[in-house]
Design a protein around this motif. Structure first.
Motif: not given
Length: 244
Positions: A193-207
């Protein structure tokens, strides 16, 4: 005229649950399909023996359920417990790391692949049990998340893909083996529901921190707390460009 129950279920089994037209097995399967990821071998028999109402009450208090066996399974995913800054340091972006070394991204990737091949050879010699486990997992298919995680561990993969790879494998592992099934269902629901996109910048490190400290911490709590926490989280702030 009140509806007559189709099955005379015992008080010990159903408690105050408003079950009117299901027998015990049907009621348990219905609950497992709604409050868990479906029935696993032995689940129906175990819940019938302990009582459906008691099982539901336990699921609503996940901290009361011993899930130590699950915790042992998660040890292999070393990135789950690390902070965002640790992950960025230990699993650097290839393009940035190449620039630091005065190399092209292609040259850096080639060097990294050669290092990983040598690490794989050394690891298989030093840890034949892990190598055998990785081969067994690979037989389940190229898309088997556990196989991917084991391969990454085997070669000591230091690329950013390991972060998302281990998070995916851990999600599947929890869904299959955790005794805190309702908590896992809710964590999966709110993460989607509160999704974020792993491929956007450094988001993958924040997951990992997002899933661990925001979603999982509030999955069984108050919606307002979860909403506020997600809105203020680095992963969501970056995903929505609100950090700007």
């Amino acid at each position: 005229k009140p509806v007559e129950p189709a099955h005379n279920l015992s008080k010990a089994f159903k408690g105050k649950l408003p079950i009117t037209d299901l027998n015990e097995e049907e009621a348990v399967i219905h609950a497992l399909n709604r409050l868990a990821f479906g029935p696993r071998p032995g689940d129906v028999e175990r819940i019938r023996a302990m009582g459906l109402e008691k099982w539901i009450q336990q699921q609503l208090r996940p901290e009361s359920i011993d899930d130590s066996a699950m915790a042992k399974r998660l040890v292999q995913y070393s990135t789950l417990a690390k902070s965002t800054s640790q992950l960025m340091d230990e699993y650097p972006n290839p393009a940035i790391e190449a620039a630091k070394r005065g190399m092209s991204p292609e040259e850096y990737r080639k060097q990294l692949q050669e290092q990983q091949r040598e690490q794989t050879r050394q690891a298989m010699m030093q840890n034949p049990e892990l190598a055998a486990e990785a081969r067994r997992a690979r037989q389940g298919g190229a898309d088997n998340p556990n196989a991917q995680a084991l391969r990454m561990e085997l070669v000591n993969d230091k690329s950013p893909r390991r972060v998302v790879g281990e998070l995916s494998a851990a999600k599947l592992t929890r869904a299959i083996y955790s005794e805190r099934q309702l908590q896992e269902v809710m964590a999966d629901f709110w993460f989607n529901h509160f999704n974020v996109f792993a491929q956007k910048g450094p988001v993958n490190f924040m997951l990992p921190a997002y899933e661990r400290d925001i979603i999982r911490r509030h999955a069984m709590g108050k919606f307002g707390d979860l909403l506020s926490a997600t809105a203020k989280s680095p992963a969501m702030l970056f995903y929505l460009d609100n950090w700007q």
